[in-house]
Write a protein that holds these residues in place. Structure first.
Motif, PDB file in Angstrom:
ATOM      1  N   PHE A  38       0.793  -1.223   0.000  1.00  0.00           N
ATOM      2  CA  PHE A  38       0.000   0.000   0.000  1.00  0.00           C
ATOM      3  C   PHE A  38       0.834   1.286   0.000  1.00  0.00           C
ATOM      4  CE2 PHE A  38      -1.842   3.307   2.833  1.00  0.00           C
ATOM      5  CZ  PHE A  38      -2.736   3.845   1.926  1.00  0.00           C
ATOM      6  N   PRO A  39       1.852   1.441   0.868  1.00  0.00           N
ATOM      7  CA  PRO A  39       2.611   2.698   0.845  1.00  0.00           C
ATOM      8  C   PRO A  39       3.276   2.974  -0.498  1.00  0.00           C
ATOM      9  CG  PRO A  39       3.034   1.494   2.866  1.00  0.00           C
ATOM     10  CD  PRO A  39       2.275   0.563   1.972  1.00  0.00           C
ATOM     11  N   VAL A  40       3.706   1.913  -1.174  1.00  0.00           N
ATOM     12  CA  VAL A  40       4.322   2.096  -2.486  1.00  0.00           C
ATOM     13  C   VAL A  40       3.292   2.625  -3.483  1.00  0.00           C
ATOM     14  CG1 VAL A  40       5.499   0.938  -4.398  1.00  0.00           C
ATOM     15  CG2 VAL A  40       5.986   0.263  -2.028  1.00  0.00           C
ATOM     16  N   PHE A  41       2.114   1.989  -3.504  1.00  0.00           N
ATOM     17  CA  PHE A  41       1.063   2.436  -4.418  1.00  0.00           C
ATOM     18  C   PHE A  41       0.607   3.851  -4.087  1.00  0.00           C
ATOM     19  CE2 PHE A  41      -0.208  -2.271  -4.814  1.00  0.00           C
ATOM     20  CZ  PHE A  41       0.665  -2.457  -5.877  1.00  0.00           C
ATOM     21  N   LEU A  42       0.483   4.135  -2.798  1.00  0.00           N
ATOM     22  CA  LEU A  42       0.045   5.466  -2.389  1.00  0.00           C
ATOM     23  C   LEU A  42       1.048   6.526  -2.836  1.00  0.00           C
ATOM     24  CD1 LEU A  42      -1.927   7.265  -0.789  1.00  0.00           C
ATOM     25  CD2 LEU A  42      -0.544   6.800   1.252  1.00  0.00           C
ATOM     26  N   PHE A  43       2.319   6.276  -2.612  1.00  0.00           N
ATOM     27  CA  PHE A  43       3.352   7.227  -3.020  1.00  0.00           C
ATOM     28  C   PHE A  43       3.311   7.464  -4.528  1.00  0.00           C
ATOM     29  CE2 PHE A  43       7.597   7.801  -4.835  1.00  0.00           C
ATOM     30  CZ  PHE A  43       7.953   9.027  -4.267  1.00  0.00           C
ATOM     31  N   LEU A  44       3.217   6.385  -5.314  1.00  0.00           N
ATOM     32  CA  LEU A  44       3.226   6.524  -6.766  1.00  0.00           C
ATOM     33  C   LEU A  44       1.999   7.279  -7.270  1.00  0.00           C
ATOM     34  CD1 LEU A  44       4.508   2.965  -7.811  1.00  0.00           C
ATOM     35  CD2 LEU A  44       5.771   5.135  -7.908  1.00  0.00           C
ATOM     36  N   MET A  45       0.830   6.998  -6.669  1.00  0.00           N
ATOM     37  CA  MET A  45      -0.389   7.654  -7.142  1.00  0.00           C
ATOM     38  C   MET A  45      -0.453   9.114  -6.715  1.00  0.00           C
ATOM     39  SD  MET A  45      -3.318   4.703  -6.881  1.00  0.00           S
ATOM     40  CE  MET A  45      -3.062   3.106  -7.655  1.00  0.00           C
ATOM     41  N   LYS A  46       0.174   9.446  -5.605  1.00  0.00           N
ATOM     42  CA  LYS A  46       0.247  10.863  -5.213  1.00  0.00           C
ATOM     43  C   LYS A  46       1.289  11.593  -6.056  1.00  0.00           C
ATOM     44  CE  LYS A  46       0.092  12.184  -0.904  1.00  0.00           C
ATOM     45  NZ  LYS A  46      -1.152  12.979  -0.792  1.00  0.00           N
ATOM     46  N   ARG A  47       2.349  10.884  -6.400  1.00  0.00           N
ATOM     47  CA  ARG A  47       3.439  11.504  -7.168  1.00  0.00           C
ATOM     48  C   ARG A  47       3.063  11.686  -8.634  1.00  0.00           C
ATOM     49  NH1 ARG A  47       6.518  13.807  -9.712  1.00  0.00           N
ATOM     50  NH2 ARG A  47       8.802  13.861  -9.670  1.00  0.00           N
ATOM     51  N   TYR A  48       2.382  10.681  -9.181  1.00  0.00           N
ATOM     52  CA  TYR A  48       2.002  10.708 -10.592  1.00  0.00           C
ATOM     53  C   TYR A  48       0.472  10.616 -10.695  1.00  0.00           C
ATOM     54  CZ  TYR A  48       6.930   9.436 -10.968  1.00  0.00           C
ATOM     55  OH  TYR A  48       8.297   9.392 -10.836  1.00  0.00           O
ATOM     56  N   LYS A  49      -0.162  11.746 -10.898  1.00  0.00           N
ATOM     57  CA  LYS A  49      -1.616  11.805 -10.883  1.00  0.00           C
ATOM     58  C   LYS A  49      -2.244  10.938 -11.977  1.00  0.00           C
ATOM     59  CE  LYS A  49      -1.438  14.763  -7.518  1.00  0.00           C
ATOM     60  NZ  LYS A  49      -1.732  14.324  -6.145  1.00  0.00           N
ATOM     61  N   TRP A  50      -1.526  10.751 -13.071  1.00  0.00           N
ATOM     62  CA  TRP A  50      -2.085   9.939 -14.152  1.00  0.00           C
ATOM     63  C   TRP A  50      -2.205   8.477 -13.731  1.00  0.00           C
ATOM     64  CZ3 TRP A  50       0.679   5.825 -16.060  1.00  0.00           C
ATOM     65  CH2 TRP A  50       2.050   5.795 -15.796  1.00  0.00           C
ATOM     66  N   LEU A  51      -1.359   8.029 -12.798  1.00  0.00           N
ATOM     67  CA  LEU A  51      -1.481   6.668 -12.280  1.00  0.00           C
ATOM     68  C   LEU A  51      -2.775   6.513 -11.489  1.00  0.00           C
ATOM     69  CD1 LEU A  51       2.130   5.777 -11.036  1.00  0.00           C
ATOM     70  CD2 LEU A  51       0.880   4.720 -12.926  1.00  0.00           C
ATOM     71  N   ALA A  52      -3.098   7.517 -10.680  1.00  0.00           N
ATOM     72  CA  ALA A  52      -4.347   7.472  -9.920  1.00  0.00           C
ATOM     73  C   ALA A  52      -5.547   7.478 -10.857  1.00  0.00           C
ATOM     74  CB  ALA A  52      -4.417   8.657  -8.959  1.00  0.00           C
ATOM     75  N   ALA A  53      -5.503   8.331 -11.871  1.00  0.00           N
ATOM     76  CA  ALA A  53      -6.619   8.418 -12.814  1.00  0.00           C
ATOM     77  C   ALA A  53      -6.794   7.136 -13.620  1.00  0.00           C
ATOM     78  CB  ALA A  53      -6.410   9.607 -13.746  1.00  0.00           C
ATOM     79  N   SER A  54      -5.688   6.441 -13.865  1.00  0.00           N
ATOM     80  CA  SER A  54      -5.722   5.217 -14.681  1.00  0.00           C
ATOM     81  C   SER A  54      -5.688   3.952 -13.837  1.00  0.00           C
ATOM     82  CB  SER A  54      -4.530   5.202 -15.646  1.00  0.00           C
ATOM     83  OG  SER A  54      -4.428   6.403 -16.372  1.00  0.00           O
ATOM     84  N   ALA A  55      -5.973   4.062 -12.550  1.00  0.00           N
ATOM     85  CA  ALA A  55      -5.775   2.949 -11.627  1.00  0.00           C
ATOM     86  C   ALA A  55      -6.540   1.695 -12.038  1.00  0.00           C
ATOM     87  CB  ALA A  55      -6.178   3.370 -10.215  1.00  0.00           C
ATOM     88  N   ILE A  56      -7.776   1.852 -12.496  1.00  0.00           N
ATOM     89  CA  ILE A  56      -8.592   0.681 -12.833  1.00  0.00           C
ATOM     90  C   ILE A  56      -7.964  -0.093 -13.991  1.00  0.00           C
ATOM     91  CG2 ILE A  56     -10.864  -0.137 -13.538  1.00  0.00           C
ATOM     92  CD1 ILE A  56     -12.036   2.426 -12.346  1.00  0.00           C
ATOM     93  N   LEU A  57      -7.594   0.623 -15.037  1.00  0.00           N
ATOM     94  CA  LEU A  57      -6.985  -0.028 -16.199  1.00  0.00           C
ATOM     95  C   LEU A  57      -5.660  -0.688 -15.834  1.00  0.00           C
ATOM     96  CD1 LEU A  57      -7.632   2.623 -19.001  1.00  0.00           C
ATOM     97  CD2 LEU A  57      -8.826   0.452 -18.649  1.00  0.00           C
ATOM     98  N   ILE A  58      -4.874  -0.021 -15.007  1.00  0.00           N
ATOM     99  CA  ILE A  58      -3.582  -0.583 -14.600  1.00  0.00           C
ATOM    100  C   ILE A  58      -3.790  -1.845 -13.772  1.00  0.00           C
ATOM    101  CG2 ILE A  58      -1.540  -0.165 -13.175  1.00  0.00           C
ATOM    102  CD1 ILE A  58      -1.762   2.794 -13.992  1.00  0.00           C
ATOM    103  N   GLY A  59      -4.727  -1.785 -12.823  1.00  0.00           N
ATOM    104  CA  GLY A  59      -4.983  -2.942 -11.972  1.00  0.00           C
ATOM    105  C   GLY A  59      -5.466  -4.150 -12.751  1.00  0.00           C
ATOM    106  N   VAL A  60      -6.442  -3.934 -13.630  1.00  0.00           N
ATOM    107  CA  VAL A  60      -6.959  -5.037 -14.446  1.00  0.00           C
ATOM    108  C   VAL A  60      -5.864  -5.581 -15.359  1.00  0.00           C
ATOM    109  CG1 VAL A  60      -8.608  -5.656 -16.252  1.00  0.00           C
ATOM    110  CG2 VAL A  60      -9.343  -4.231 -14.323  1.00  0.00           C
TER     111      VAL A  60
END
Length: 395
Positions: free
Chosen positions: A148-170
């Motif tokens: 979780f801390p790794v994912f949280l850091f990356l999604m806060k650092r790179y907003k496009w990762l947060a926006a694309s989270a569903i596609l990345i996860g699937v």
């Protein structure tokens, strides 16, 4: 920075999810033993349509973590506390219940009580979430908490990762499915967090953007519009279609030995179990306003609060109950026996977890944060009618 508003409705979703877990486990033997009865289709439906527990809990866990932590600044102290709490409230109960179930299974199998054999076997099973059939979920949760801390850091650092989270996860989840099928052949695939990245990243996306999307997700009078109504109908239609398809596939496989490809099973399961928590969230918000006035809604929320403890305890109830199957008798007696297993697993584990959580100071060793959650819930209910200028504590 202020915390976001508390979402008590999430407890209702957890309550429905644990009912699904109990239904699956209490009907598992019936799908074999009752195959030649007229109600086999009912047992198959209850067993397969209820396979929503693990995936819903994973999504909810991710949702709550990102809902609470994403707006907060990243600090070393915050993550020290995060890992300390997970060590106390997740890993300690996991190890204790793994030991209990391992010893029981060892006894059932009639193995010799030799520590030189037991100890290596125990740690081998613990390291794979296999000490008992249901503990894989806690093992998955531990993996996801570590990540979780790794994912949280990356999604806060790179907003496009947060926006694309569903596609990345699937994408990551299905890459694991395909590579495992073709090359790795990992045993116990369901015990590894990659199998649930679609659900986890969907939960992350919902938690991050919930304030923006809740007007589209939550069914309420103030949200009504033709476009939203159409989207809700489409969501429920796809959910029901995927669920009925999943049930039908297992019905044909169990009764007629029909064979389907693994990819088809995975695809229908993924669609059904990723949409289910969205539907459950809608249901929870529809009835959530009655949690302090309706007995049944209040009990459903209470069940959700203690659901982690119920999850850990209920197989013990079923294990004992199944030592006393009906000897002969009518088919009706057998139906009643299976129904009794579900009810006793629910009620006994619910009462035991609640009683120990309220009456002892050491129950956190067994049930993690359940005692604290119960105390917080009842403290909140005493203040429910008092207006406040600040949002309540975390979800």
């Amino acid at each position: 920075m202020e915390r976001r508003a508390k979402l008590n409705e999430i407890d209702i979703v957890r309550g429905i999810a644990i009912l699904g877990v109990l239904m699956v486990h209490s009907t598992s033997f019936a799908t074999i033993d009752m195959k030649n009865t007229t109600l086999f289709g009912v047992y198959n439906f209850l067993n397969i349509f209820s396979k929503i527990g693990t995936t819903s809990f994973i999504l909810l866990s991710s949702f709550v973590l990102f809902y609470n932590y994403y707006p907060q600044p990243l600090t070393l102290q915050r993550f020290k506390k995060f890992y300390r709490n997970r060590l106390m409230y997740i890993i300690v109960p996991y190890l204790l219940f793994s030991m209990v179930y391992f010893v029981l299974r060892w006894y059932q199998n009639g193995f010799a009580w030799d520590l030189s054999q037991m100890w290596p076997s125990f740690w081998s099973k613990v390291s794979q979430g296999q000490a008992y059939t249901h503990l894989y979920f806690v093992f998955i949760s531990i993996q996801l908490y570590l990540l979780f801390p790794v994912f949280l850091f990356l999604m806060k650092r790179y907003k496009w990762l947060a926006a694309s989270a569903i596609l990345i996860g699937v994408g990551l989840q299905w890459a694991f499915f395909l590579l495992n099928r073709e090359y790795w052949q990992v045993t116990n695939r369901g015990s590894w967090s990659l199998s649930y990245f679609g659900h986890y990243f969907l939960g992350a996306w919902l938690g991050i953007y919930f304030d923006r999307i809740k007007g589209w997700l939550i069914i309420a009078k103030e949200n009504l519009s033709a476009t939203k109504i159409a989207s809700w109908i489409a969501l429920w239609a796809v959910w029901l279609g995927a669920g009925i398809t999943y049930v039908t596939m297992f019905y044909n496989a169990r009764l007629y030995q029909t064979r389907y490809s693994n990819a088809l099973y995975d695809g229908v399961w993924d669609l059904y179990t990723m949409i289910t928590p969205l539907v459950l969230i809608q249901i929870a918000f529809l009835i959530g306003g009655k949690m302090n006035t309706s007995f049944w809604v209040g009990r459903l929320r209470h069940l959700g609060i203690v659901s982690f403890g119920v999850y850990l305890v209920h197989p013990l109830v079923l294990l004992v109950y199944r030592q006393f199957p009906p000897n002969g008798g009518s088919t009706l007696i057998h139906h009643a026996w299976y129904a009794g297993g579900f009810l006793l697993a629910l009620l006994i584990s619910w009462v035991v977890v609640t009683a120990l959580s309220r009456l002892t100071g050491w129950s956190w060793l067994l049930f993690g944060s359940v005692p604290n959650q119960l105390q917080a819930a009842y403290s909140d209910s005493n203040r429910v009618d008092k207006p406040s200028g600040k949002p309540a504590a975390s979800a």
